[in-house]
Design a protein around this motif. Sequence first.
Motif, PDB file in Angstrom:
ATOM      1  N   LEU A   5      -3.722  51.013  39.067  1.00 30.68           N
ATOM      2  CA  LEU A   5      -3.403  51.280  40.401  1.00 30.68           C
ATOM      3  C   LEU A   5      -2.287  52.377  40.298  1.00 30.68           C
ATOM      4  O   LEU A   5      -1.583  52.531  41.342  1.00 30.68           O
ATOM      5  CB  LEU A   5      -2.739  49.763  41.176  1.00 30.68           C
ATOM      6  N   VAL A   6      -2.147  52.987  39.218  1.00 31.41           N
ATOM      7  CA  VAL A   6      -1.152  54.112  38.986  1.00 31.41           C
ATOM      8  C   VAL A   6      -1.705  55.461  39.161  1.00 31.41           C
ATOM      9  O   VAL A   6      -1.423  56.128  40.145  1.00 31.41           O
ATOM     10  CB  VAL A   6      -0.398  53.976  37.780  1.00 31.41           C
ATOM     11  N   CYS A   7      -2.374  56.037  38.154  1.00 33.00           N
ATOM     12  CA  CYS A   7      -3.069  57.190  37.953  1.00 33.00           C
ATOM     13  C   CYS A   7      -3.770  57.674  39.007  1.00 33.00           C
ATOM     14  O   CYS A   7      -3.681  58.720  39.471  1.00 33.00           O
ATOM     15  CB  CYS A   7      -3.506  57.330  36.673  1.00 33.00           C
ATOM     16  N   PRO A   8      -4.881  56.753  39.521  1.00 30.18           N
ATOM     17  CA  PRO A   8      -5.798  57.335  40.443  1.00 30.18           C
ATOM     18  C   PRO A   8      -5.061  57.622  41.769  1.00 30.18           C
ATOM     19  O   PRO A   8      -5.693  58.277  42.664  1.00 30.18           O
ATOM     20  CB  PRO A   8      -6.826  56.143  40.578  1.00 30.18           C
ATOM     21  N   ALA A   9      -3.971  57.178  42.024  1.00 30.46           N
ATOM     22  CA  ALA A   9      -3.226  57.414  43.255  1.00 30.46           C
ATOM     23  C   ALA A   9      -2.788  58.856  43.469  1.00 30.46           C
ATOM     24  O   ALA A   9      -2.770  59.381  44.611  1.00 30.46           O
ATOM     25  CB  ALA A   9      -1.911  56.732  43.483  1.00 30.46           C
ATOM     26  N   GLY A  10      -2.633  59.693  42.418  1.00 27.67           N
ATOM     27  CA  GLY A  10      -2.212  60.996  42.430  1.00 27.67           C
ATOM     28  C   GLY A  10      -3.260  61.931  42.526  1.00 27.67           C
ATOM     29  O   GLY A  10      -2.993  63.355  42.402  1.00 27.67           O
ATOM     30  N   PHE A  11      -4.350  61.425  42.230  1.00 27.26           N
ATOM     31  CA  PHE A  11      -5.760  62.456  42.240  1.00 27.26           C
ATOM     32  C   PHE A  11      -6.527  62.602  43.277  1.00 27.26           C
ATOM     33  O   PHE A  11      -7.421  61.470  43.266  1.00 27.26           O
ATOM     34  CB  PHE A  11      -6.361  62.314  40.713  1.00 27.26           C
ATOM     35  N   ASP A  12      -6.603  63.535  43.988  1.00 26.19           N
ATOM     36  CA  ASP A  12      -7.458  63.583  45.112  1.00 26.19           C
ATOM     37  C   ASP A  12      -8.729  64.149  44.540  1.00 26.19           C
ATOM     38  O   ASP A  12      -8.766  64.897  43.536  1.00 26.19           O
ATOM     39  CB  ASP A  12      -6.882  64.664  45.925  1.00 26.19           C
ATOM     40  N   LEU A  13      -9.911  63.451  44.724  1.00 29.60           N
ATOM     41  CA  LEU A  13     -11.100  63.665  44.291  1.00 29.60           C
ATOM     42  C   LEU A  13     -12.113  64.415  45.399  1.00 29.60           C
ATOM     43  O   LEU A  13     -13.227  64.884  44.955  1.00 29.60           O
ATOM     44  CB  LEU A  13     -11.898  62.280  43.910  1.00 29.60           C
ATOM     45  N   SER A  58      -1.141  62.803  52.238  1.00 33.62           N
ATOM     46  CA  SER A  58      -0.914  61.946  51.321  1.00 33.62           C
ATOM     47  C   SER A  58      -0.737  61.905  50.081  1.00 33.62           C
ATOM     48  O   SER A  58       0.273  61.500  49.104  1.00 33.62           O
ATOM     49  CB  SER A  58      -1.749  60.562  51.781  1.00 33.62           C
ATOM     50  N   HIS A  59      -1.858  62.680  49.226  1.00 37.84           N
ATOM     51  CA  HIS A  59      -1.571  63.075  47.838  1.00 37.84           C
ATOM     52  C   HIS A  59      -0.267  63.843  47.363  1.00 37.84           C
ATOM     53  O   HIS A  59       0.312  63.689  46.705  1.00 37.84           O
ATOM     54  CB  HIS A  59      -2.671  63.649  47.205  1.00 37.84           C
ATOM     55  N   ARG A  60      -0.265  64.930  48.463  1.00 43.18           N
ATOM     56  CA  ARG A  60       0.935  65.672  48.103  1.00 43.18           C
ATOM     57  C   ARG A  60       2.312  65.079  48.251  1.00 43.18           C
ATOM     58  O   ARG A  60       3.090  65.434  47.389  1.00 43.18           O
ATOM     59  CB  ARG A  60       0.947  67.046  49.284  1.00 43.18           C
TER      60      ARG A  60
END
Length: 259
Positions: free
Chosen positions: A140-148, A245-247
């Motif tokens: 629940l941490v790292c994937p939040a910051g990576f737009d795919l 939201s990622h930014r």
Amino acid sequence: MHTARARTDAGTQTAGSPPKRVVPIETDILARNNKLARLNRQRLAEKGILALNLVSSPGSGKTTLLVETLRKMAGDNISVIEGDQETDNDAARIRETGVRAIQINTGKGCHLDAAMIGDALDRLQLRDRGVVFIENVGNLVCPAGFDLGEDSKVVVLSVTEGEDKPLKYPHMFAAASLMVLNKIDLAPHVDFDIERCETNARRVNPNIDILRLSARTGDGMEQWLDWIAARRESPRPRANALAESHRAASDTTATPEPR
């Protein structure tokens, strides 16, 4: 924006000399990923493909949810990109449903990135007007910051976890369009406050959709399928909002720590 720091010494410290200077250098380590995510998003939009990024802690039941979803959507032009640190166990479960699946093993990596997704899209040879499910690494941490390049993040939270998860991992729930509250059939047997959990999620993200669901019993599955169908029928209005939201999440973590 995630930041990296570099420390530069201004000469060698000697008695009576001024202290060494520490110069923070902020580098946007997500710039390349975000560029590739935009290309993925454009590519998917041109083919009219809905891409959903399923994220959760390990053990939330998202693979079971995905398998049951695929069985109910059988023959509906669906593909899956499966992310795990090791093994292809989950991809094998997916393929048993007859759906095409690409396994990505990240090794020590804790998330999928846009480059991995772009490569998987090449290998899948997607047809127009389909759906791509991306099952991210359990984290629940790292994937939040990576737009795919996805249309929406779907965060899966089970009632066997704490109802304060949205407050502990706010970036993930802020970036998600939908929270699936899974394993709802176990709610009578565990100490979990459903209303409090949903309130916490909306404190972090007032616009988040919430579905109560049990992949095992099928309760709530029709609402989940309806949610997917609505996303397929509509244009991609949330793509820019998702990128924003990622930014925003990255900017929150970008404040340099005092040295």
